[in-house]
Write an enzyme that holds these catalytic residues in place. Sequence first.
Site, PDB file in Angstrom:
ATOM      1  N   ASN A   6       0.861  -1.177   0.000  1.00  0.00           N
ATOM      2  CA  ASN A   6       0.000   0.000   0.000  1.00  0.00           C
ATOM      3  C   ASN A   6       0.904   1.236   0.000  1.00  0.00           C
ATOM      4  O   ASN A   6       1.506   1.562   1.015  1.00  0.00           O
ATOM      5  CB  ASN A   6      -0.901  -0.026   1.245  1.00  0.00           C
ATOM      6  CG  ASN A   6      -1.799   1.192   1.327  1.00  0.00           C
ATOM      7  OD1 ASN A   6      -1.843   2.003   0.398  1.00  0.00           O
ATOM      8  ND2 ASN A   6      -2.512   1.336   2.438  1.00  0.00           N
ATOM      9  N   LYS A   8       0.020   4.242  -0.184  1.00  0.00           N
ATOM     10  CA  LYS A   8      -0.634   5.414   0.431  1.00  0.00           C
ATOM     11  C   LYS A   8      -0.376   6.648  -0.459  1.00  0.00           C
ATOM     12  O   LYS A   8      -0.461   6.527  -1.670  1.00  0.00           O
ATOM     13  CB  LYS A   8      -0.152   5.602   1.877  1.00  0.00           C
ATOM     14  CG  LYS A   8      -0.291   4.296   2.675  1.00  0.00           C
ATOM     15  CD  LYS A   8      -0.052   4.431   4.143  1.00  0.00           C
ATOM     16  CE  LYS A   8      -0.255   3.083   4.823  1.00  0.00           C
ATOM     17  NZ  LYS A   8      -0.122   3.139   6.263  1.00  0.00           N
ATOM     18  N   HIS A  91      -9.792   1.053   4.875  1.00  0.00           N
ATOM     19  CA  HIS A  91      -8.506   1.315   5.527  1.00  0.00           C
ATOM     20  C   HIS A  91      -8.706   2.311   6.671  1.00  0.00           C
ATOM     21  O   HIS A  91      -9.464   3.270   6.542  1.00  0.00           O
ATOM     22  CB  HIS A  91      -7.477   1.852   4.524  1.00  0.00           C
ATOM     23  CG  HIS A  91      -6.086   1.793   5.082  1.00  0.00           C
ATOM     24  ND1 HIS A  91      -5.625   2.716   5.992  1.00  0.00           N
ATOM     25  CD2 HIS A  91      -5.074   0.904   4.890  1.00  0.00           C
ATOM     26  CE1 HIS A  91      -4.379   2.393   6.334  1.00  0.00           C
ATOM     27  NE2 HIS A  91      -4.021   1.294   5.678  1.00  0.00           N
ATOM     28  N   GLU A  93      -6.962   4.663   7.761  1.00  0.00           N
ATOM     29  CA  GLU A  93      -6.661   6.070   7.467  1.00  0.00           C
ATOM     30  C   GLU A  93      -7.851   6.758   6.803  1.00  0.00           C
ATOM     31  O   GLU A  93      -8.098   7.946   7.016  1.00  0.00           O
ATOM     32  CB  GLU A  93      -5.380   6.159   6.612  1.00  0.00           C
ATOM     33  CG  GLU A  93      -4.144   5.914   7.478  1.00  0.00           C
ATOM     34  CD  GLU A  93      -2.948   5.339   6.769  1.00  0.00           C
ATOM     35  OE1 GLU A  93      -2.903   5.345   5.525  1.00  0.00           O
ATOM     36  OE2 GLU A  93      -2.041   4.866   7.475  1.00  0.00           O
ATOM     37  N   GLU A 160      -5.479  -4.844  10.482  1.00  0.00           N
ATOM     38  CA  GLU A 160      -4.429  -3.855  10.704  1.00  0.00           C
ATOM     39  C   GLU A 160      -4.733  -3.064  11.975  1.00  0.00           C
ATOM     40  O   GLU A 160      -5.467  -2.051  11.926  1.00  0.00           O
ATOM     41  CB  GLU A 160      -4.356  -2.871   9.531  1.00  0.00           C
ATOM     42  CG  GLU A 160      -4.063  -3.510   8.194  1.00  0.00           C
ATOM     43  CD  GLU A 160      -3.499  -2.483   7.207  1.00  0.00           C
ATOM     44  OE1 GLU A 160      -2.350  -2.660   6.798  1.00  0.00           O
ATOM     45  OE2 GLU A 160      -4.209  -1.517   6.880  1.00  0.00           O
ATOM     46  N   GLY A 166       2.462   2.263  10.928  1.00  0.00           N
ATOM     47  CA  GLY A 166       3.404   3.374  10.786  1.00  0.00           C
ATOM     48  C   GLY A 166       4.130   3.743  12.073  1.00  0.00           C
ATOM     49  O   GLY A 166       4.752   4.794  12.172  1.00  0.00           O
ATOM     50  N   SER A 196       3.332  -2.126  10.468  1.00  0.00           N
ATOM     51  CA  SER A 196       4.781  -2.209  10.706  1.00  0.00           C
ATOM     52  C   SER A 196       5.388  -3.563  10.335  1.00  0.00           C
ATOM     53  O   SER A 196       6.273  -4.067  11.023  1.00  0.00           O
ATOM     54  CB  SER A 196       5.110  -1.854  12.159  1.00  0.00           C
ATOM     55  OG  SER A 196       4.736  -0.522  12.430  1.00  0.00           O
TER      56      SER A 196
HETATM   57  P1  13P Z   1       2.938   0.382   7.747  1.00  0.00           P
HETATM   58  O1  13P Z   1       3.473  -0.889   7.167  1.00  0.00           O
HETATM   59  O2  13P Z   1       3.698   1.594   7.315  1.00  0.00           O
HETATM   60  O3  13P Z   1       2.778   0.275   9.232  1.00  0.00           O
HETATM   61  O4  13P Z   1       1.462   0.583   7.145  1.00  0.00           O
HETATM   62  C1  13P Z   1       0.564  -0.468   7.223  1.00  0.00           C
HETATM   63  C2  13P Z   1      -0.652  -0.133   6.438  1.00  0.00           C
HETATM   64  O5  13P Z   1      -1.433   0.729   6.810  1.00  0.00           O
HETATM   65  C3  13P Z   1      -0.869  -0.842   5.178  1.00  0.00           C
HETATM   66  O6  13P Z   1      -2.139  -0.613   4.681  1.00  0.00           O
END
Ligand code: 13P
Length: 232
Positions: A6, A8, A91, A93, A160, A166, A196
């Site tokens: 991803n 982002k 997601h 976010e 997640e 992150g 992570s």
């Molecule tokens: P990270 O691997 O940066 O923690 O992000 C995970 C994520 O949100 C994947 O969709």
Amino acid sequence: MIYAANFKMNHTRVSTTNYILELEELISSKSVLSEDDRVFLFPPATALVPSSKNITVGAQNGYPAQKGAFTGEIGLSQLEEFEIDTILIGHSERRELLGESQDVVAKKFEFFKESGFEIIYCIGEPLEIREKGKEAVFEYLWSQFEGIDIEYERLIVAYEPIWAIGTGKSATAEDIDEVHKELKNKISAPILYGGSVNSKNIASLKALDSVDGVLVGSASLEVESFFGLMEA
Ligand code: 13P
């Protein structure tokens, strides 16, 4: 194993195109993937490109309509131009930062299911729920399946936990195994872990039968790093 990257809000059209070429090259030359392994890549909307031999390209988001007066959004017409039929929905976010309610998420799910998309459906609890204990965690996670057809044949679930995204602080293998096993009591779709994931913890994740793959943010941004997870 499923390996999903991803991006982002990272990478551009040029860098995504180069990334895919490099990753295809690595995958073909080092033949680390088995028949059952799958690789997904979710670039930003401006960098959507058709899927390649080993890499399925999907959208990070889509508006639940073919086209229309939805300023700033992209719908089915725009995704079809790039032959995209894979999408991330739910997601954290988007739920937290863009205010997508369960109702909105469920509408998107229904629309893209009706359109035949493969859906990676994301769930995950915030820290304050995790701190309340297991019962609260499972109650929260099951509430994120409201309005979602868990029997959809093109469904992949991604667990997640928000506190692990992150932060460099992955959930422990025991925490992940416990959640995935509970989900697997009711859901037959593959279940990915995200939060992570990196070169240090990938081996312990791959060792868990309950983990069918990983959804990776930061550690997917460099092609060598993402490929390293496949090689591990
Ligand atoms: P990270 O691997 O940066 O923690 O992000 C995970 C994520 O949100 C994947 O969709």
